[in-house]
Design a protein around this motif. Structure first.
Motif, PDB file in Angstrom:
ATOM      1  N   PHE A   1       0.830  -1.201   0.000  1.00 27.95           N
ATOM      2  CA  PHE A   1       0.000   0.000   0.000  1.00 27.95           C
ATOM      3  C   PHE A   1       0.868   1.255   0.000  1.00 27.95           C
ATOM      4  N   SER A   2       0.235   2.378  -0.266  1.00 30.65           N
ATOM      5  CA  SER A   2       0.908   3.667  -0.223  1.00 30.65           C
ATOM      6  C   SER A   2      -0.052   4.705   0.348  1.00 30.65           C
ATOM      7  N   GLN A   3       0.392   5.416   1.391  1.00 24.75           N
ATOM      8  CA  GLN A   3      -0.388   6.524   1.931  1.00 24.75           C
ATOM      9  C   GLN A   3       0.564   7.646   2.322  1.00 24.75           C
ATOM     10  N   ASN A   4      -0.006   8.818   2.554  1.00 19.75           N
ATOM     11  CA  ASN A   4       0.817   9.989   2.860  1.00 19.75           C
ATOM     12  C   ASN A   4       1.173  10.066   4.340  1.00 19.75           C
ATOM     13  N   ASP A   5       2.380  10.589   4.598  1.00 20.45           N
ATOM     14  CA  ASP A   5       2.791  10.823   5.980  1.00 20.45           C
ATOM     15  C   ASP A   5       2.313  12.192   6.442  1.00 20.45           C
ATOM     16  N   THR A   6       2.788  12.652   7.576  1.00 22.34           N
ATOM     17  CA  THR A   6       2.276  13.894   8.172  1.00 22.34           C
ATOM     18  C   THR A   6       2.652  15.152   7.399  1.00 22.34           C
ATOM     19  N   VAL A   7       3.628  15.046   6.491  1.00 23.57           N
ATOM     20  CA  VAL A   7       3.993  16.210   5.674  1.00 23.57           C
ATOM     21  C   VAL A   7       3.486  16.064   4.242  1.00 23.57           C
ATOM     22  N   GLY A   8       2.664  15.029   4.003  1.00 23.00           N
ATOM     23  CA  GLY A   8       2.051  14.869   2.687  1.00 23.00           C
ATOM     24  C   GLY A   8       2.855  14.082   1.682  1.00 23.00           C
ATOM     25  N   SER A   9       3.931  13.423   2.107  1.00 29.06           N
ATOM     26  CA  SER A   9       4.750  12.628   1.200  1.00 29.06           C
ATOM     27  C   SER A   9       4.251  11.182   1.171  1.00 29.06           C
ATOM     28  N   ALA A  10       4.145  10.620  -0.026  1.00 31.12           N
ATOM     29  CA  ALA A  10       3.684   9.236  -0.174  1.00 31.12           C
ATOM     30  C   ALA A  10       4.748   8.269   0.335  1.00 31.12           C
ATOM     31  N   VAL A  11       4.329   7.301   1.127  1.00 27.91           N
ATOM     32  CA  VAL A  11       5.225   6.277   1.668  1.00 27.91           C
ATOM     33  C   VAL A  11       4.698   4.914   1.230  1.00 27.91           C
ATOM     34  N   HIS A  12       5.566   4.097   0.643  1.00 26.58           N
ATOM     35  CA  HIS A  12       5.189   2.764   0.176  1.00 26.58           C
ATOM     36  C   HIS A  12       5.621   1.711   1.194  1.00 26.58           C
ATOM     37  N   PHE A  13       4.760   0.742   1.422  1.00 27.65           N
ATOM     38  CA  PHE A  13       5.099  -0.314   2.369  1.00 27.65           C
ATOM     39  C   PHE A  13       6.337  -1.088   1.924  1.00 27.65           C
ATOM     40  N   SER A  14       6.512  -1.242   0.616  1.00 29.99           N
ATOM     41  CA  SER A  14       7.658  -2.006   0.092  1.00 29.99           C
ATOM     42  C   SER A  14       8.988  -1.426   0.542  1.00 29.99           C
ATOM     43  N   ASN A  15       9.006  -0.150   0.940  1.00 25.38           N
ATOM     44  CA  ASN A  15      10.244   0.470   1.423  1.00 25.38           C
ATOM     45  C   ASN A  15      10.748  -0.183   2.710  1.00 25.38           C
ATOM     46  N   PHE A  16       9.866  -0.911   3.399  1.00 28.38           N
ATOM     47  CA  PHE A  16      10.227  -1.499   4.689  1.00 28.38           C
ATOM     48  C   PHE A  16      10.513  -2.993   4.591  1.00 28.38           C
ATOM     49  N   LYS A  17      10.486  -3.532   3.391  1.00 31.14           N
ATOM     50  CA  LYS A  17      10.728  -4.970   3.232  1.00 31.14           C
ATOM     51  C   LYS A  17      12.121  -5.314   3.746  1.00 31.14           C
ATOM     52  N   GLY A  18      12.225  -6.434   4.429  1.00 35.56           N
ATOM     53  CA  GLY A  18      13.495  -6.826   5.041  1.00 35.56           C
ATOM     54  C   GLY A  18      13.503  -6.579   6.534  1.00 35.56           C
ATOM     55  N   LYS A  19      12.416  -5.965   7.047  1.00 40.30           N
ATOM     56  CA  LYS A  19      12.285  -5.712   8.480  1.00 40.30           C
ATOM     57  C   LYS A  19      11.015  -6.361   9.031  1.00 40.30           C
TER      58      LYS A  19
END
Length: 356
Positions: free
Chosen positions: A227-245
């Motif tokens: 999934f992808s949703q925005n953080d508190t400053v409005g930037s999109a964050v993808h779950f795949s960025n955390f793979k490996g943790k």
């Protein structure tokens, strides 16, 4: 012969129609109100009917294709019961829900009998919940263990009930309740498979089947969606960025009291394991940005916080069928779900098990 067949068919049709009519009459002492309200689901929509009160008495008439779990909204609270076709009477005192009696509903009789059969367990739960969160860490761990044992015994007795009553609407409702809040797919499916085919084909039975399809998405071993949703400053964050943790996907909201009470436990887990390949992603079911951000600051939550600010319509929450918060999913480094709805010491215990 054709005329006889027509008359018989018409009579059968009329009997079927009248069998679905429900008349609820109430007589509650001390009922000081012009109206009371009856709340129930019509399909997936919540319906609220206002009922006029005259001399502490009221009457409602409607058509129910199937039994319904309904809520009678009184001036000093609400009373839940099961309504079905036929004549149902409600008596008691408006100021005491415990005094209220319902007659004429077979499903309500089943519910009352089952609740009585687990009263020994419920009576143990009450003092434990009163202590919950107000004791030492050691005592809290013992409380959680005991509560878990009681819940498991309640589930065992529910399983036995459903196995003996596979065609009962109350059995369907017991499964629906289990399927609503944080249950695992396999556990609910095991109960659902106990129902007979007729029960599965009812509207309520089909709804449980549909719920199973949603629960399967968060079954242990299932892959977490990217999934992808925005953080508190409005930037999109993808779950795949955390793979490996190891990642705890934590569903919460600023307006949710139990969530705010649980946040310190999540913070403890984060601080304990943040340097050991673990992190948290908060997904808020807020719809007001300022409230969301203030709660993050007030509760000192340093991990990634995301939201689409759609409230209960949050796309990730809706995909996984989250119907109660706090709720969470624990994801392993390969991106698979390995646990869900871990709270308090249970979260630390699971992380210790996985990482040590």
């Amino acid at each position: 012969m054709k005329s006889f067949t027509f008359i018989f068919t018409l009579l059968y049709f009329q009997i079927n129609l009248s069998a679905q009519n429900t008349i609820i009459t109430g007589n509650l002492k001390g009922l000081k109100a012009d109206h009371v309200k009856l709340m129930y689901l019509l399909g997936t929509d919540r319906k609220v009917d206002s009922i006029k009160v005259v001399n502490e008495k009221f009457s409602w008439k409607g058509t129910l294709a199937e039994p319904k779990h309904v809520y009678l909204m009184l001036p000093k609270g609400s009373y839940a019961f099961y309504a079905q076709s036929g004549k149902i009477t409600i008596t008691g005192n408006a100021d005491s829900a415990r005094s209220i009696k319902v007659a004429g509903s077979k499903i309500q009789d089943e519910s009352t009998a089952f609740e009585k059969s687990i009263e020994d367990l419920t009576s143990q739960e009450i003092p434990l919940y009163q202590q919950y969160g107000h004791v030492s860490k050691q005592v809290q761990t013992a409380l959680e263990t005991k509560l878990s044992e009681i819940r498991e015994e309640k589930r065992r007795r529910a399983y036995q009930y459903i196995a003996v009553h596979p065609s009962s609407f109350y059995s369907i409702d017991l499964i629906a309740e289990r399927a609503t809040y944080g249950s695992e797919y396999e556990a609910v499916k095991k109960l659902y498979d106990l129902l007979d085919d007729k029960a599965k084909q009812t509207v309520s039975g089909k709804a449980v089947g549909d719920r199973l399809d949603v629960l399967k998405r968060s079954d242990l071993g299932a892959p977490m969606i990217d999934f992808s949703q925005n953080d508190t400053v409005g930037s999109a964050v993808h779950f795949s960025n955390f793979k490996g943790k190891y990642v705890l996907v934590d569903f919460w909201a600023s307006w949710c009291g139990p969530c705010r009470a649980e946040n310190p436990n999540v913070l403890n887990a984060y601080n304990e394991y943040k340097d050991k390949n673990f992190t948290v992603i908060g997904i808020s079911l807020d719809d007001k940005s300022d409230n969301w951000k203030k709660a993050i600051r007030d509760d000192n939550m340093p991990w990634t916080q995301l939201s689409d600010l759609k409230g209960w319509g949050n796309e990730v929450s809706a995909y996984y069928g989250i119907q109660g918060i706090p709720s969470n999913l624990l994801i392993d480094p390969s991106g698979k779900i390995v646990a869900k709805d871990l709270r308090g010491e249970e979260l630390l215990k699971k992380l210790t098990e996985l990482m040590n």
